[in-house]
Structures are given as C-alpha cells and as structure tokens.
Scaffold this motif. Structure first.
Motif, PDB file in Angstrom:
ATOM      1  N   ASN A 110      41.714  46.978  37.321  1.00 49.28           N
ATOM      2  CA  ASN A 110      42.056  48.383  37.205  1.00 49.28           C
ATOM      3  C   ASN A 110      41.357  49.188  38.292  1.00 49.28           C
ATOM      4  O   ASN A 110      40.216  48.912  38.650  1.00 49.28           O
ATOM      5  N   ASN A 111      42.052  50.220  38.805  1.00 52.42           N
ATOM      6  CA  ASN A 111      41.478  51.026  39.880  1.00 52.42           C
ATOM      7  C   ASN A 111      40.152  51.675  39.499  1.00 52.42           C
ATOM      8  O   ASN A 111      39.259  51.802  40.343  1.00 52.42           O
ATOM      9  N   SER A 112      39.982  52.053  38.250  1.00 55.43           N
ATOM     10  CA  SER A 112      38.715  52.676  37.849  1.00 55.43           C
ATOM     11  C   SER A 112      37.551  51.687  37.958  1.00 55.43           C
ATOM     12  O   SER A 112      36.415  52.089  38.219  1.00 55.43           O
ATOM     13  N   SER A 143      42.204  39.918  40.366  1.00 57.88           N
ATOM     14  CA  SER A 143      42.246  39.823  38.901  1.00 57.88           C
ATOM     15  C   SER A 143      41.247  38.789  38.407  1.00 57.88           C
ATOM     16  O   SER A 143      40.791  37.934  39.160  1.00 57.88           O
ATOM     17  N   SER A 177      37.983  41.986  30.763  1.00 57.30           N
ATOM     18  CA  SER A 177      38.203  43.409  30.474  1.00 57.30           C
ATOM     19  C   SER A 177      38.405  44.258  31.730  1.00 57.30           C
ATOM     20  O   SER A 177      38.794  45.419  31.630  1.00 57.30           O
ATOM     21  N   ASP A 178      38.176  43.695  32.930  1.00 54.91           N
ATOM     22  CA  ASP A 178      38.428  44.434  34.175  1.00 54.91           C
ATOM     23  C   ASP A 178      39.922  44.551  34.469  1.00 54.91           C
ATOM     24  O   ASP A 178      40.338  45.440  35.201  1.00 54.91           O
ATOM     25  N   ASN A 179      40.703  43.619  33.924  1.00 56.44           N
ATOM     26  CA  ASN A 179      42.147  43.625  34.162  1.00 56.44           C
ATOM     27  C   ASN A 179      42.818  44.740  33.374  1.00 56.44           C
ATOM     28  O   ASN A 179      42.407  45.084  32.271  1.00 56.44           O
ATOM     29  N   ASP A 180      43.890  45.265  33.966  1.00 59.36           N
ATOM     30  CA  ASP A 180      44.700  46.230  33.225  1.00 59.36           C
ATOM     31  C   ASP A 180      45.950  45.519  32.696  1.00 59.36           C
ATOM     32  O   ASP A 180      46.043  44.287  32.775  1.00 59.36           O
ATOM     33  N   SER A 181      46.886  46.258  32.171  1.00 58.94           N
ATOM     34  CA  SER A 181      48.068  45.646  31.561  1.00 58.94           C
ATOM     35  C   SER A 181      48.976  44.958  32.575  1.00 58.94           C
ATOM     36  O   SER A 181      49.865  44.194  32.203  1.00 58.94           O
ATOM     37  N   TYR A 182      48.760  45.204  33.853  1.00 60.29           N
ATOM     38  CA  TYR A 182      49.532  44.552  34.911  1.00 60.29           C
ATOM     39  C   TYR A 182      48.827  43.311  35.448  1.00 60.29           C
ATOM     40  O   TYR A 182      49.242  42.745  36.445  1.00 60.29           O
ATOM     41  N   TYR A 183      47.738  42.926  34.780  1.00 63.28           N
ATOM     42  CA  TYR A 183      46.941  41.749  35.118  1.00 63.28           C
ATOM     43  C   TYR A 183      46.314  41.821  36.518  1.00 63.28           C
ATOM     44  O   TYR A 183      46.283  40.863  37.263  1.00 63.28           O
ATOM     45  N   HIS A 184      45.860  43.009  36.872  1.00 65.64           N
ATOM     46  CA  HIS A 184      45.019  43.120  38.058  1.00 65.64           C
ATOM     47  C   HIS A 184      43.867  44.074  37.745  1.00 65.64           C
ATOM     48  O   HIS A 184      43.899  44.802  36.767  1.00 65.64           O
TER      49      HIS A 184
END
Length: 153
Positions: A33-35, A78, A24-31
């Motif tokens: 997320n900055n937050s 990621s 769940s730490d990954n965003d839609s770009y598969y890295h």
C-alpha cells in the motif's frame, strides 16, 4: 539538469536499510500500500538520524517536521519481498534538509519507488525554526549529493 527519478540506481544512494515486508503491508490489490511507503521513508530517515547523527527523538531539543513530501511508483512490490531502502540528501540548509529514498526489490538495481520529504528543524516546545545541531548537520552532510548547481535551502 538531473536525471528522472525512474533512472536512479543503487549507486545513487549512500545509506541502506533492509525491510522484510509483512502480509499486512499488502492492500486489496496484493501490492504494498502507498501509505506503507511513507512509513518506510520515515523509518530509514529516523534510523539514520538516531544512529548516525546522534538524534534522540524523546529528548532532543530540536525535532524535524515534514513540510513537503513526494512519492513516485515505477514497479509493484508485495509480501513476502525483502526491500532495500536507499537514502540520500538532495539539499541541506542550516535548518532544513531534503531526503530522497529509493526502494529496491532485493537484487534489483532499478528502484520500484522513489520518494522522500523535507524536514525543517524546529525547537521542540516553541516550534520555531532553528539551526540543526552540529552533529546532525555533520551526519547529514555525509549523504549530501554533490552535483553541479546543487542549491542549498
């Protein structure tokens, strides 16, 4: 003049904490997320304050409020990486402290991310700036970077 943040190395940090990334730490770009990085900064700082400075977030008469923050990204991270978080203190005043966190992929010497923030310690109820407790200051001083011309807050 200090080195650019991208030139930091593990040896530039004193205290470390490992973090096993989650799907769940990954965003839609598969890295990551900055937050999530800000959550990691908060985790290492508060772990240090609790374990090494005797701070009790639920009962301490003083709390640290974030007044500024920053984050620079140099390489992607990621899931399922394990990240090593390094902590240092760049400035230490009577009621404020500026933290810096290096985020390293396991077994890497160069940070993927460098960020941090400045806390001002205030009275829990009145929210007025107050000198930090001696134990807090003593603990934070162990992480203080000793550099020529380093300013105090």
């Amino acid at each position: 003049m200090s080195r650019p943040l991208k030139d930091r190395r593990r040896k530039d940090y004193t205290y470390f904490l490992s973090y096993r990334t989650r799907w769940s730490d990954n965003d839609s770009y598969y890295h990551i997320n900055n937050s999530v990085m800000y959550h990691l900064f908060d985790s290492i700082v508060n772990t240090y304050l609790i374990q090494e400075c005797g701070l009790n977030p639920a009962a301490s008469p003083l709390i640290g409020l974030v007044i500024s923050s920053f984050c620079e990204f140099f390489a992607p991270s990621s899931f399922p990486e394990v990240l090593d978080l390094g902590l240092r203190v760049n400035k230490l005043g009577s009621s404020s402290v500026s933290y810096e966190v290096g985020v390293f992929a396991q077994d890497q010497d160069r940070p993927a991310v460098v960020g941090g923030y400045t806390h001002v310690f205030v009275e829990r109820i009145a929210r007025k700036s107050a000198p930090m407790a001696p134990g807090t200051r003593e603990g934070l001083s162990k992480l203080l970077v000793k550099s020529p011309g380093a300013a105090k807050l």
